[in-house]
Enzyme design. Sequence first.
Site, PDB file in Angstrom:
ATOM      1  N   THR A  97      13.494   2.728  -3.489  1.00 50.15           N
ATOM      2  CA  THR A  97      12.573   2.993  -4.594  1.00 50.15           C
ATOM      3  C   THR A  97      13.030   2.117  -5.753  1.00 50.15           C
ATOM      4  O   THR A  97      14.059   2.370  -6.372  1.00 50.15           O
ATOM      5  CB  THR A  97      12.588   4.473  -4.993  1.00 50.15           C
ATOM      6  OG1 THR A  97      12.128   5.249  -3.887  1.00 50.15           O
ATOM      7  CG2 THR A  97      11.675   4.727  -6.182  1.00 50.15           C
ATOM      8  N   LYS A 172       4.631   4.834  -4.956  1.00 46.68           N
ATOM      9  CA  LYS A 172       5.799   5.713  -5.019  1.00 46.68           C
ATOM     10  C   LYS A 172       5.971   6.267  -6.427  1.00 46.68           C
ATOM     11  O   LYS A 172       6.378   7.421  -6.608  1.00 46.68           O
ATOM     12  CB  LYS A 172       7.053   4.957  -4.587  1.00 46.68           C
ATOM     13  CG  LYS A 172       8.340   5.797  -4.590  1.00 46.68           C
ATOM     14  CD  LYS A 172       8.291   6.959  -3.613  1.00 46.68           C
ATOM     15  CE  LYS A 172       9.512   7.869  -3.697  1.00 46.68           C
ATOM     16  NZ  LYS A 172      10.728   7.260  -3.135  1.00 46.68           N
ATOM     17  N   LYS A 240      15.769   7.612 -12.938  1.00 43.12           N
ATOM     18  CA  LYS A 240      15.606   6.182 -12.644  1.00 43.12           C
ATOM     19  C   LYS A 240      14.159   5.894 -12.272  1.00 43.12           C
ATOM     20  O   LYS A 240      13.536   4.960 -12.791  1.00 43.12           O
ATOM     21  CB  LYS A 240      16.525   5.775 -11.495  1.00 43.12           C
ATOM     22  CG  LYS A 240      16.365   4.314 -11.042  1.00 43.12           C
ATOM     23  CD  LYS A 240      16.808   4.113  -9.599  1.00 43.12           C
ATOM     24  CE  LYS A 240      15.787   4.685  -8.639  1.00 43.12           C
ATOM     25  NZ  LYS A 240      15.978   4.288  -7.232  1.00 43.12           N
TER      26      LYS A 240
END
Length: 289
Positions: A97, A172, A240
């Site tokens: 990711t 995502k 993050k």
Amino acid sequence: MAKISFVGLGVMGYPMARHLIKAGHDVTVYNRTTAKAEQWVKEYGGKVALTPREAAVGADMVMTCVGNDDDVRSVYYGDKGIFAGANSGVILIDHTTASADLARELYQAAKESGFDFLDAPVSGGQAGAENAALTVMCGGDEAIFKRAENVLKIYGKAVTLVGESGCGQLCKMANQLCIAGVLAGVSEAVRFAQKAGLDVKTVRDVVKMGSGSSWQLENRAETMGENKFDFGFAIDWIRKDLGFCFDEAKRNGAKLPFAKQIDEAYAELQQRGLGRCDTSALIRFLDDK
């Protein structure tokens, strides 16, 4: 059967690579901590590479699953990187990711070197990786996706080409926004139920049969009520990921006020020393300070 290398044997990569070798593929693994790669080979067979470059030599596909943008760059670039060892025509697939900018950067760099690249972040957590039940969101060229699709389905229950390079990462980000928002609602619902003297498990079992249902409710409500937060996907990681969302929103004009409020709550939990707890620890933000 393909010759496949897997770079990054964390909680996701370790079982994902296992599914590949059990499907009959010739698998080479690399991990920053070599002992972990050696343990994987001891358990499942295959070969250990000592650098990402060595892993890429002769491979038909190279999968990467590491931590963040800097980690991805460290395994692709440089004298010991994947680009230095890969053969023309290899398909490079990044399951990390990461940012959409990095995906587009790697796509272009791969093309210039005669390689193909897909950004393919996954959702489903450690359990999804262990059970070959991941959702794989891909960005890149359709022809390359078609060549890789059947391999990705070895550990993916849903494998979808979302769009051009970077679109897998953008999808995502949407996924992570959903997780954050749903966890905020589940957190308040669980604490509300407890304050009202209700049994959380009973509430969970009732609500999951109606329109309030979600994966987070079904799988985390009861453990949230018991203050158990050791399920792998840490607060540090969701922050993050939300950072990527905020960066992209600045570019495309999307408004993310609710996500920012949740991010601030997670930031406070980090300050309390809970950064390595699972994201469901968001409920702790509701506790008396």
